[in-house]
Design a protein around this motif. Sequence first.
Motif, PDB file in Angstrom:
ATOM      1  N   ARG A 148       0.682  -1.358  -0.006  1.00 32.41           N
ATOM      2  CA  ARG A 148       0.071  -0.018  -0.117  1.00 32.41           C
ATOM      3  C   ARG A 148       0.597   1.277  -0.019  1.00 32.41           C
ATOM      4  O   ARG A 148       0.601   2.118  -0.759  1.00 32.41           O
ATOM      5  N   GLY A 149       1.962   1.197   0.869  1.00 33.94           N
ATOM      6  CA  GLY A 149       2.721   2.444   0.865  1.00 33.94           C
ATOM      7  C   GLY A 149       3.609   2.620  -0.310  1.00 33.94           C
ATOM      8  O   GLY A 149       3.709   3.725  -0.814  1.00 33.94           O
ATOM      9  N   LEU A 150       3.854   1.478  -1.090  1.00 39.24           N
ATOM     10  CA  LEU A 150       4.749   1.600  -2.453  1.00 39.24           C
ATOM     11  C   LEU A 150       3.837   1.994  -3.506  1.00 39.24           C
ATOM     12  O   LEU A 150       4.128   2.934  -4.414  1.00 39.24           O
ATOM     13  N   GLU A 151       2.598   1.691  -3.314  1.00 40.39           N
ATOM     14  CA  GLU A 151       1.450   2.024  -4.402  1.00 40.39           C
ATOM     15  C   GLU A 151       1.048   3.606  -4.159  1.00 40.39           C
ATOM     16  O   GLU A 151       0.963   4.313  -5.358  1.00 40.39           O
ATOM     17  N   ARG A 152       0.890   3.871  -2.773  1.00 39.17           N
ATOM     18  CA  ARG A 152       0.565   5.380  -2.615  1.00 39.17           C
ATOM     19  C   ARG A 152       1.829   6.458  -3.189  1.00 39.17           C
ATOM     20  O   ARG A 152       1.537   7.325  -3.465  1.00 39.17           O
ATOM     21  N   ASP A 153       3.133   5.726  -2.978  1.00 39.46           N
ATOM     22  CA  ASP A 153       4.108   6.607  -3.276  1.00 39.46           C
ATOM     23  C   ASP A 153       4.512   6.451  -4.828  1.00 39.46           C
ATOM     24  O   ASP A 153       5.402   7.138  -5.181  1.00 39.46           O
ATOM     25  N   GLY A 154       3.731   5.761  -5.651  1.00 40.33           N
ATOM     26  CA  GLY A 154       3.919   5.674  -6.971  1.00 40.33           C
ATOM     27  C   GLY A 154       4.798   4.736  -7.634  1.00 40.33           C
ATOM     28  O   GLY A 154       5.418   4.968  -8.709  1.00 40.33           O
ATOM     29  N   PHE A 155       5.367   3.989  -6.466  1.00 44.38           N
ATOM     30  CA  PHE A 155       6.354   2.778  -7.046  1.00 44.38           C
ATOM     31  C   PHE A 155       5.987   1.674  -7.605  1.00 44.38           C
ATOM     32  O   PHE A 155       6.500   0.897  -8.026  1.00 44.38           O
ATOM     33  N   VAL A 156       4.566   1.245  -7.018  1.00 41.44           N
ATOM     34  CA  VAL A 156       3.858  -0.151  -7.491  1.00 41.44           C
ATOM     35  C   VAL A 156       2.407   0.213  -8.068  1.00 41.44           C
ATOM     36  O   VAL A 156       1.821   1.087  -7.532  1.00 41.44           O
ATOM     37  N   THR A 157       2.140  -0.511  -9.030  1.00 39.52           N
ATOM     38  CA  THR A 157       0.663  -0.490  -9.453  1.00 39.52           C
ATOM     39  C   THR A 157       0.129  -1.710  -8.950  1.00 39.52           C
ATOM     40  O   THR A 157       0.725  -2.918  -8.893  1.00 39.52           O
ATOM     41  N   ARG A 158      -1.251  -1.882  -8.769  1.00 35.65           N
ATOM     42  CA  ARG A 158      -2.218  -2.900  -8.346  1.00 35.65           C
ATOM     43  C   ARG A 158      -2.966  -3.033  -9.437  1.00 35.65           C
ATOM     44  O   ARG A 158      -3.983  -2.058  -9.440  1.00 35.65           O
ATOM     45  N   THR A 159      -3.046  -4.376 -10.121  1.00 36.31           N
ATOM     46  CA  THR A 159      -4.242  -4.506 -11.116  1.00 36.31           C
ATOM     47  C   THR A 159      -4.949  -5.463 -10.668  1.00 36.31           C
ATOM     48  O   THR A 159      -4.451  -6.651 -10.323  1.00 36.31           O
ATOM     49  N   VAL A 160      -6.514  -5.332 -10.442  1.00 35.57           N
ATOM     50  CA  VAL A 160      -7.302  -6.355 -10.308  1.00 35.57           C
ATOM     51  C   VAL A 160      -7.895  -6.865 -11.445  1.00 35.57           C
ATOM     52  O   VAL A 160      -8.595  -6.270 -12.268  1.00 35.57           O
ATOM     53  N   PHE A 161      -7.937  -8.125 -11.518  1.00 35.99           N
ATOM     54  CA  PHE A 161      -8.617  -8.921 -12.855  1.00 35.99           C
ATOM     55  C   PHE A 161      -9.794  -9.424 -12.335  1.00 35.99           C
ATOM     56  O   PHE A 161      -9.973 -10.007 -11.395  1.00 35.99           O
ATOM     57  N   PRO A 162     -11.007  -9.130 -13.188  1.00 36.70           N
ATOM     58  CA  PRO A 162     -12.270  -9.750 -12.840  1.00 36.70           C
ATOM     59  C   PRO A 162     -12.622 -11.235 -12.950  1.00 36.70           C
ATOM     60  O   PRO A 162     -13.336 -11.663 -13.635  1.00 36.70           O
ATOM     61  N   THR A 163     -11.722 -12.100 -12.148  1.00 35.81           N
ATOM     62  CA  THR A 163     -11.895 -13.427 -12.409  1.00 35.81           C
ATOM     63  C   THR A 163     -12.477 -13.948 -10.895  1.00 35.81           C
ATOM     64  O   THR A 163     -12.562 -13.268 -10.071  1.00 35.81           O
ATOM     65  N   ILE A 164     -12.681 -15.256 -11.137  1.00 35.49           N
ATOM     66  CA  ILE A 164     -13.289 -15.779  -9.780  1.00 35.49           C
ATOM     67  C   ILE A 164     -12.310 -16.927  -9.079  1.00 35.49           C
ATOM     68  O   ILE A 164     -12.220 -17.738  -9.983  1.00 35.49           O
ATOM     69  N   PRO A 165     -11.659 -16.791  -8.066  1.00 37.36           N
ATOM     70  CA  PRO A 165     -11.454 -15.557  -7.266  1.00 37.36           C
ATOM     71  C   PRO A 165     -10.952 -14.520  -8.017  1.00 37.36           C
ATOM     72  O   PRO A 165      -9.827 -14.946  -9.007  1.00 37.36           O
ATOM     73  N   PRO A 166     -11.094 -13.249  -7.571  1.00 35.51           N
ATOM     74  CA  PRO A 166     -10.184 -11.903  -8.277  1.00 35.51           C
ATOM     75  C   PRO A 166      -8.721 -12.265  -8.196  1.00 35.51           C
ATOM     76  O   PRO A 166      -8.190 -12.885  -7.429  1.00 35.51           O
ATOM     77  N   ARG A 167      -8.002 -11.919  -9.217  1.00 34.14           N
ATOM     78  CA  ARG A 167      -6.564 -11.607  -9.306  1.00 34.14           C
ATOM     79  C   ARG A 167      -6.211 -10.405  -9.069  1.00 34.14           C
ATOM     80  O   ARG A 167      -6.587  -9.651  -9.834  1.00 34.14           O
ATOM     81  N   VAL A 168      -5.133 -10.393  -8.315  1.00 34.13           N
ATOM     82  CA  VAL A 168      -4.377  -9.068  -8.071  1.00 34.13           C
ATOM     83  C   VAL A 168      -3.023  -9.182  -8.429  1.00 34.13           C
ATOM     84  O   VAL A 168      -2.486 -10.078  -7.840  1.00 34.13           O
ATOM     85  N   ASP A 169      -2.381  -8.225  -9.478  1.00 29.54           N
ATOM     86  CA  ASP A 169      -1.224  -8.319  -9.818  1.00 29.54           C
ATOM     87  C   ASP A 169      -0.512  -7.116  -9.085  1.00 29.54           C
ATOM     88  O   ASP A 169      -1.093  -6.088  -9.311  1.00 29.54           O
ATOM     89  N   TYR A 170       0.898  -7.182  -8.677  1.00 28.11           N
ATOM     90  CA  TYR A 170       1.408  -5.889  -8.288  1.00 28.11           C
ATOM     91  C   TYR A 170       2.638  -5.974  -9.437  1.00 28.11           C
ATOM     92  O   TYR A 170       3.405  -6.822  -9.772  1.00 28.11           O
ATOM     93  N   GLU A 171       3.103  -4.558  -9.724  1.00 30.76           N
ATOM     94  CA  GLU A 171       4.068  -4.506 -10.757  1.00 30.76           C
ATOM     95  C   GLU A 171       4.779  -3.045 -10.529  1.00 30.76           C
ATOM     96  O   GLU A 171       4.137  -2.032 -10.024  1.00 30.76           O
TER      97      GLU A 171
END
Length: 122
Positions: free
Chosen positions: A61-84
């Motif tokens: 969360r801190g890395l995402e907030r500071d712009g270092f990481v993106t969080r991508t949620v894929f609409p699958t079941i269960p949801p898939r979340v990638d960090y990059e």
Amino acid sequence: MLLRHPHRTEDCRAISEILQRVGDKWTVLVVGKLGDGPLRFNELRAAVGGISQKMLTTTLRGLERDGFVTRTVFPTIPPRVDYELTELGHELLIPVSALGEWARKNTTRVKAAREKFDGMHA
């Protein structure tokens, strides 16, 4: 060699705030692992090793907030979340990698210095 700049309190605060984020041991490890490409939460947790779910969540969360990481949620079941890593995150990877390499090369020297110091102050 460090370049000397006039001391400005606001610069010190800003630098300190950023270094608190990027100097954290978990941040260094997470950024290093994401340097190889996107990972799902559990893949990242396994790759880092020793990090709790709560600490990884907080770090991401801190890395995402500071712009270092993106969080991508894929609409699958269960949801898939990638960090990059973002472009900024990839830029951070350069000094983080250099610092990690320096630490690996100098572990023995630091350990010897600690043992010498502890022996003199026992």
